[in-house]
Scaffold this motif. Structure first.
Motif, PDB file in Angstrom:
ATOM      1  N   PRO A  68      -6.969  -4.687  -9.272  1.00 25.37           N
ATOM      2  CA  PRO A  68      -7.541  -5.620  -8.440  1.00 25.37           C
ATOM      3  C   PRO A  68      -7.114  -5.854  -7.205  1.00 25.37           C
ATOM      4  CG  PRO A  68      -6.978  -6.340 -10.594  1.00 25.37           C
ATOM      5  CD  PRO A  68      -6.376  -5.101 -10.434  1.00 25.37           C
ATOM      6  N   ARG A  69      -7.854  -6.073  -5.974  1.00 25.34           N
ATOM      7  CA  ARG A  69      -7.142  -6.133  -4.769  1.00 25.34           C
ATOM      8  C   ARG A  69      -6.472  -7.271  -4.360  1.00 25.34           C
ATOM      9  NH1 ARG A  69      -8.605  -3.863   0.068  1.00 25.34           N
ATOM     10  NH2 ARG A  69     -10.821  -3.008  -1.008  1.00 25.34           N
ATOM     11  N   GLY A  70      -5.012  -7.002  -3.827  1.00 26.49           N
ATOM     12  CA  GLY A  70      -4.243  -7.928  -3.823  1.00 26.49           C
ATOM     13  C   GLY A  70      -3.229  -8.691  -4.780  1.00 26.49           C
ATOM     14  N   GLU A  71      -3.481  -7.950  -6.066  1.00 28.69           N
ATOM     15  CA  GLU A  71      -2.660  -8.348  -7.063  1.00 28.69           C
ATOM     16  C   GLU A  71      -1.665  -7.081  -7.455  1.00 28.69           C
ATOM     17  OE1 GLU A  71      -4.911  -9.497 -10.472  1.00 28.69           O
ATOM     18  OE2 GLU A  71      -6.076 -11.002  -9.062  1.00 28.69           O
ATOM     19  N   PRO A  72      -0.370  -7.348  -7.965  1.00 28.45           N
ATOM     20  CA  PRO A  72       0.528  -6.254  -8.337  1.00 28.45           C
ATOM     21  C   PRO A  72      -0.379  -5.391  -9.531  1.00 28.45           C
ATOM     22  CG  PRO A  72       1.601  -8.642  -8.403  1.00 28.45           C
ATOM     23  CD  PRO A  72       0.053  -8.750  -8.078  1.00 28.45           C
ATOM     24  N   SER A  73      -0.291  -4.245  -9.451  1.00 25.25           N
ATOM     25  CA  SER A  73      -0.917  -3.341 -10.140  1.00 25.25           C
ATOM     26  C   SER A  73       0.063  -2.289 -10.684  1.00 25.25           C
ATOM     27  CB  SER A  73      -2.036  -2.600  -9.596  1.00 25.25           C
ATOM     28  OG  SER A  73      -1.526  -1.835  -8.449  1.00 25.25           O
ATOM     29  N   ALA A  74       1.344  -2.245 -10.496  1.00 24.03           N
ATOM     30  CA  ALA A  74       2.285  -0.984 -10.715  1.00 24.03           C
ATOM     31  C   ALA A  74       3.572  -1.537 -10.662  1.00 24.03           C
ATOM     32  CB  ALA A  74       1.903   0.231 -10.090  1.00 24.03           C
ATOM     33  N   VAL A  75       4.681  -0.671 -11.363  1.00 25.76           N
ATOM     34  CA  VAL A  75       5.944  -0.968 -11.272  1.00 25.76           C
ATOM     35  C   VAL A  75       6.623   0.320 -11.162  1.00 25.76           C
ATOM     36  CG1 VAL A  75       8.065  -1.982 -12.550  1.00 25.76           C
ATOM     37  CG2 VAL A  75       5.869  -3.015 -12.605  1.00 25.76           C
ATOM     38  N   TRP A  95      14.024  -1.987  -9.509  1.00 27.32           N
ATOM     39  CA  TRP A  95      12.486  -2.110 -10.046  1.00 27.32           C
ATOM     40  C   TRP A  95      11.664  -2.651  -8.776  1.00 27.32           C
ATOM     41  CZ3 TRP A  95      16.242  -3.546 -13.614  1.00 27.32           C
ATOM     42  CH2 TRP A  95      16.407  -2.803 -14.592  1.00 27.32           C
ATOM     43  N   LEU A  96      10.584  -2.072  -8.551  1.00 28.77           N
ATOM     44  CA  LEU A  96       9.569  -2.444  -7.362  1.00 28.77           C
ATOM     45  C   LEU A  96       8.302  -2.886  -8.056  1.00 28.77           C
ATOM     46  CD1 LEU A  96      10.497   0.368  -4.702  1.00 28.77           C
ATOM     47  CD2 LEU A  96      11.489  -2.013  -5.123  1.00 28.77           C
ATOM     48  N   ALA A  97       7.869  -4.008  -7.944  1.00 24.20           N
ATOM     49  CA  ALA A  97       6.342  -4.245  -8.488  1.00 24.20           C
ATOM     50  C   ALA A  97       5.646  -4.315  -7.136  1.00 24.20           C
ATOM     51  CB  ALA A  97       6.445  -5.731  -9.192  1.00 24.20           C
ATOM     52  N   GLY A  98       4.304  -4.021  -7.203  1.00 24.87           N
ATOM     53  CA  GLY A  98       3.558  -3.945  -6.363  1.00 24.87           C
ATOM     54  C   GLY A  98       1.985  -3.512  -6.351  1.00 24.87           C
ATOM     55  N   SER A  99       1.541  -3.089  -5.470  1.00 28.61           N
ATOM     56  CA  SER A  99      -0.061  -2.581  -5.609  1.00 28.61           C
ATOM     57  C   SER A  99      -0.137  -1.082  -5.138  1.00 28.61           C
ATOM     58  CB  SER A  99      -0.918  -3.649  -4.903  1.00 28.61           C
ATOM     59  OG  SER A  99      -0.671  -3.591  -3.412  1.00 28.61           O
ATOM     60  N   LEU A 100      -0.820  -0.334  -5.918  1.00 26.37           N
ATOM     61  CA  LEU A 100      -1.168   0.918  -5.538  1.00 26.37           C
ATOM     62  C   LEU A 100      -2.704   0.783  -4.672  1.00 26.37           C
ATOM     63  CD1 LEU A 100      -0.622   2.826  -8.987  1.00 26.37           C
ATOM     64  CD2 LEU A 100       0.799   2.831  -6.940  1.00 26.37           C
ATOM     65  N   ALA A 101      -2.685   1.639  -3.701  1.00 26.20           N
ATOM     66  CA  ALA A 101      -3.740   1.977  -2.808  1.00 26.20           C
ATOM     67  C   ALA A 101      -4.103   3.343  -2.179  1.00 26.20           C
ATOM     68  CB  ALA A 101      -3.657   0.714  -1.661  1.00 26.20           C
ATOM     69  N   ASP A 104      -4.808   7.073   3.769  1.00 23.27           N
ATOM     70  CA  ASP A 104      -4.974   8.334   4.478  1.00 23.27           C
ATOM     71  C   ASP A 104      -4.767   9.751   3.634  1.00 23.27           C
ATOM     72  OD1 ASP A 104      -4.996   7.141   6.969  1.00 23.27           O
ATOM     73  OD2 ASP A 104      -2.760   6.899   7.147  1.00 23.27           O
ATOM     74  N   GLY A 105      -5.519   9.440   2.555  1.00 29.33           N
ATOM     75  CA  GLY A 105      -5.401  10.564   1.568  1.00 29.33           C
ATOM     76  C   GLY A 105      -4.499  10.712   0.397  1.00 29.33           C
ATOM     77  N   ARG A 106      -3.376   9.632   0.692  1.00 30.99           N
ATOM     78  CA  ARG A 106      -2.385   9.478  -0.132  1.00 30.99           C
ATOM     79  C   ARG A 106      -2.344   8.256  -1.125  1.00 30.99           C
ATOM     80  NH1 ARG A 106       2.087   9.760   4.442  1.00 30.99           N
ATOM     81  NH2 ARG A 106       0.728   7.970   4.915  1.00 30.99           N
ATOM     82  N   ILE A 107      -1.437   8.222  -2.083  1.00 31.47           N
ATOM     83  CA  ILE A 107      -1.312   6.910  -2.706  1.00 31.47           C
ATOM     84  C   ILE A 107      -0.281   6.109  -2.068  1.00 31.47           C
ATOM     85  CG2 ILE A 107      -1.010   5.870  -5.001  1.00 31.47           C
ATOM     86  CD1 ILE A 107      -2.327   8.354  -6.277  1.00 31.47           C
ATOM     87  N   ALA A 108      -0.253   4.822  -1.556  1.00 31.68           N
ATOM     88  CA  ALA A 108       0.747   4.168  -0.924  1.00 31.68           C
ATOM     89  C   ALA A 108       1.179   2.817  -1.983  1.00 31.68           C
ATOM     90  CB  ALA A 108       0.460   3.697   0.293  1.00 31.68           C
ATOM     91  N   PHE A 109       2.290   2.555  -2.045  1.00 33.16           N
ATOM     92  CA  PHE A 109       2.581   1.556  -2.973  1.00 33.16           C
ATOM     93  C   PHE A 109       3.378   0.524  -2.245  1.00 33.16           C
ATOM     94  CE2 PHE A 109       5.956  -0.633  -5.414  1.00 33.16           C
ATOM     95  CZ  PHE A 109       5.171  -1.072  -6.571  1.00 33.16           C
ATOM     96  N   ARG A 110       2.616  -0.684  -2.332  1.00 33.23           N
ATOM     97  CA  ARG A 110       3.153  -1.847  -1.399  1.00 33.23           C
ATOM     98  C   ARG A 110       3.972  -2.550  -2.351  1.00 33.23           C
ATOM     99  NH1 ARG A 110       0.838  -2.069   3.692  1.00 33.23           N
ATOM    100  NH2 ARG A 110      -0.782  -0.561   4.227  1.00 33.23           N
ATOM    101  N   VAL A 111       5.149  -2.850  -1.809  1.00 35.11           N
ATOM    102  CA  VAL A 111       5.902  -3.834  -2.629  1.00 35.11           C
ATOM    103  C   VAL A 111       5.721  -5.208  -2.393  1.00 35.11           C
ATOM    104  CG1 VAL A 111       8.645  -3.993  -2.683  1.00 35.11           C
ATOM    105  CG2 VAL A 111       7.768  -1.879  -2.373  1.00 35.11           C
TER     106      VAL A 111
END
Length: 241
Positions: A68-75, A95-101, A104-111
């Motif tokens: 879901p956009r804007g919601e934490p999706s991974a740890v 531990w970092l909680a945040g979202s995967l997106a 640029d062709g990669r998976i970025a994790f925003r904390v």
């Protein structure tokens, strides 16, 4: 078991968290698609985002698409492991909680949430402070530095125990370097059934390897003029007997 050695300047919690993140070689990712161990597969941007380089069969790209956009999706979990063999080698967990997106062709994790757990307990790290903090300048070299100190200079570690208060060395079986940062060196004192850590602060921060060498030499010079604690003298004599 704690020790009574006086502890002074040390990295702040946000800086410590960024140092664990900078030095970690592996991490565990828990997301909607399951749990995955990644080794040598992540990099960290200046603002604390984690870029994941995952294998083709990884479920994480699908998890990033379905999250879901804007919601934490991974740890993400990182372990800070002492490079020198000793009892209880895990110095901290991050531990970092945040979202995967996809980015640029990669998976970025925003904390969005940061928790650092040390032997003293777990602490929630302020997100703005985490983003603004820089890792300790010695973080990525620490493992090599401590291993070299323990393997090539055990005599220096022995001399540094002259700076440790006698009660902290009571029943000591061995003393090994546990950690080093720009503010000081931490020694682990292992006993038969317990252990404790003592910190030897530098007279000023060390931001380069050359400065660190100078700071260690200052500590050794201070140790040379100190009297060896009797508790360690008895332990050494018993061990040699």
């Amino acid at each position: 078991m704690g020790d009574s050695q006086t502890w002074t300047a040390r990295p702040g919690t946000a800086e410590r968290a960024r140092s664990v993140l900078a030095a970690a070689w592996s991490c565990t990712v828990t997301a909607e698609g399951g749990r995955e161990e990644l080794v040598g597969a992540h990099t960290v941007t200046d603002d604390g985002r984690v870029i994941l380089h995952v294998p083709e069969d990884s479920p994480l790209p699908a998890a990033a698409i379905c999250a879901p956009r804007g919601e934490p999706s991974a740890v993400l979990e990182f372990a800070d492991v002492a490079p020198v063999p000793l009892r209880n080698r895990i110095r901290a967990r991050l531990w970092l909680a945040g979202s995967l997106a996809h980015e640029d062709g990669r998976i970025a994790f925003r904390v969005t949430r940061v928790v650092l757990r040390r032997p003293s307990g777990a602490e929630l790290v302020d997100l703005d402070e985490f983003v603004a903090a820089a890792p300790d300048p010695l973080a990525t070299a620490e493992a090599r530095l401590l291993t070299h100190l323990a393997d090539a200079h055990p005599d220096a570690v022995d001399r540094l125990t002259r700076l440790v208060e006698p009660e902290s060395l009571h029943d000591a079986a061995r003393v090994v370097p546990l950690a080093v940062d720009r503010h000081g060196l931490t020694l682990r004192i292992e006993r038969t059934r317990s252990h404790g850590d003592v910190r030897l602060p530098f007279h000023r921060p060390a931001d380069t390897l050359a400065q660190l060498t100078e700071r260690i030499h200052v500590l050794l010079a201070q140790a040379a003029s100190a009297t060896r604690p009797r508790a360690l003298q008895r332990q050494r004599a018993d061990g040699d007997g």
